[in-house]
Each structure stands twice: as C-alpha cells, then as structure tokens.
Design a protein around this motif. Structure first.
Motif, PDB file in Angstrom:
ATOM      1  N   MET A  90      19.587   6.066  -6.231  1.00  0.00           N
ATOM      2  CA  MET A  90      20.451   6.857  -5.981  1.00  0.00           C
ATOM      3  C   MET A  90      21.716   5.559  -6.622  1.00  0.00           C
ATOM      4  N   THR A  93      26.708   2.976  -1.811  1.00  0.00           N
ATOM      5  CA  THR A  93      27.412   4.237  -1.694  1.00  0.00           C
ATOM      6  C   THR A  93      28.154   4.477  -2.336  1.00  0.00           C
ATOM      7  N   ASP A  94      28.976   2.638  -2.837  1.00  0.00           N
ATOM      8  CA  ASP A  94      30.025   2.381  -3.609  1.00  0.00           C
ATOM      9  C   ASP A  94      29.412   2.909  -5.088  1.00  0.00           C
ATOM     10  N   PRO A  95      30.425   4.068  -6.168  1.00  0.00           N
ATOM     11  CA  PRO A  95      29.706   3.773  -7.320  1.00  0.00           C
ATOM     12  C   PRO A  95      30.311   1.947  -8.353  1.00  0.00           C
ATOM     13  N   ALA A  98      27.557   0.283  -7.408  1.00  0.00           N
ATOM     14  CA  ALA A  98      26.447   0.709  -7.925  1.00  0.00           C
ATOM     15  C   ALA A  98      26.060   0.115  -9.362  1.00  0.00           C
ATOM     16  N   ARG A 104      24.410   7.100  -9.037  1.00  0.00           N
ATOM     17  CA  ARG A 104      26.196   7.332  -8.323  1.00  0.00           C
ATOM     18  C   ARG A 104      26.773   6.645  -9.650  1.00  0.00           C
ATOM     19  N   LYS A 105      26.390   5.308 -10.251  1.00  0.00           N
ATOM     20  CA  LYS A 105      27.164   4.532 -10.990  1.00  0.00           C
ATOM     21  C   LYS A 105      27.525   5.933 -12.646  1.00  0.00           C
ATOM     22  N   ALA A 108      29.226   9.905  -9.980  1.00  0.00           N
ATOM     23  CA  ALA A 108      30.159   9.545  -8.151  1.00  0.00           C
ATOM     24  C   ALA A 108      31.988   8.928  -9.560  1.00  0.00           C
ATOM     25  N   ASN A 114      30.805  10.874  -3.365  1.00  0.00           N
ATOM     26  CA  ASN A 114      29.578  10.144  -4.180  1.00  0.00           C
ATOM     27  C   ASN A 114      27.863  10.654  -4.730  1.00  0.00           C
ATOM     28  N   ALA A 115      28.393  12.044  -5.389  1.00  0.00           N
ATOM     29  CA  ALA A 115      27.085  13.114  -5.619  1.00  0.00           C
ATOM     30  C   ALA A 115      25.894  13.534  -5.235  1.00  0.00           C
TER      31      ALA A 115
END
Ligand code: GDP
Length: 141
Positions: A90, A93-95, A98, A104-105, A108, A114-115
């Motif tokens: 994953m 949390t914050d892309p 990430a 997520r990178k 998101a 964030n996917a």
C-alpha cells in the motif's frame, strides 16, 4: 513468519479510476491469496461504523463521505505476514510521502482518497474481516 488474514479494501476512488485489475495484480505477485472479495457500496452508517476508531479525528465525516461516494472492493487476503506485506504494498497514508512503487504512490490522489485500506494489526483484522464477510464467504471454508 506467521500465516495471517487481513482486510484489504480497494477504495471508491480506485474503483472509479479503473485500477482494480492493476492493484489485484500486485496482490497476486506478492503471493497473497484472495480468499474473499465483493463490491460494496457502503451507506454512511456503515462507513461510520467501519471507521469508528477515528470518530474523534477532524477528518472523520469527510472520510466517511468519501468512502460512500461509490462502490469499494473489500477483500480478505491470506498468507505469511499478510498484514505487513499488504501494508508494504500500500505505502504510506499520504501518497506524497509514499515510497516509489507502492500502490498509493502510483494510484492515490490525496491523503484521503488514497486508493486502498489495510488492517494495521491482528486485532484490527479481527474486527474488520467480519464487518464485511461471514465465515461462509471465506475460502477455504
Ligand atoms: P491508514 O492505516 O494508512 O489507512 O491510515 P489511518 O488509519 O491513519 O487513516 C484512515 C484513513 O483516513 C486513511 O487511509 C485516509 O483515507 C484517511 N485519512 C488519514 N489521515 C487523514 C487526514 O489527515 N485527512 C483526511 N482528509 N483524511 C485522512
């Protein structure tokens, strides 16, 4: 290594964006088994219940509204160290924070949209898996 189950969700932003297949490919490449899956369009009450642990956070209502924007795809993943493996796939949390190559990178849009979701501990998985799936829906039964 321990064989574990974890709850994964492909969130509504990723379902709408059409990246379900790409995310599932990453799960399969990581040798995590999908032992249950279904599309669910949550009501606000269902989203609030799922994220009850965050009820005091300032983003709680916004998060619950986002999760009800469209269908999401909850899944139960199983395998050695499944909780950690899925959270590694994953990313943060914050892309924006990430790591390269994480879901997520790559997919998101924001810290909220964030996917994907993943249980963060065995106790969390024990609450989250039955929130969406009965034992009858898990394979092998
Ligand atoms: P996770 O375990 O990485 O999913 O992160 P958390 O358990 O901390 O947060 C749950 C979910 O709430 C995240 O996946 C995001 O969708 C959302 N979220 C977390 N932090 C924020 C924030 O600061 N603002 C907003 N709007 N949403 C957030």
């Amino acid at each position: 290594m321990t064989t574990q189950r974890t709850l994964a969700i492909i969130k509504p932003d990723a379902v709408t964006k059409g990246v379900v297949g790409k995310i599932i490919t990453r799960i399969e490449r990581a040798a995590l088994a999908i032992i249950a899956a279904k599309l669910v369009h949550m009501t606000l009450a269902e989203a609030r219940g799922f994220y009850i642990v965050h009820r005091e956070r300032p983003f709680y209502e916004s998060l619950c509204a986002f999760m009800t924007q469209g269908p999401c795809l909850p899944m139960v993943l199983a395998g050695d160290d499944a909780i950690r493996k899925w959270r590694d796939l994953m990313g943060a949390t914050d892309p924006a924070k990430a790591a390269a190559g994480t879901i997520r990178k790559d997919f998101a849009a924001s810290i909220e949209a964030n996917a994907v979701h993943g249980s963060d501990a065995p106790e969390t998985a024990a609450f989250e898996i039955p929130y969406f799936f009965s034992s009858f829906e898990l394979w092998p039964r």
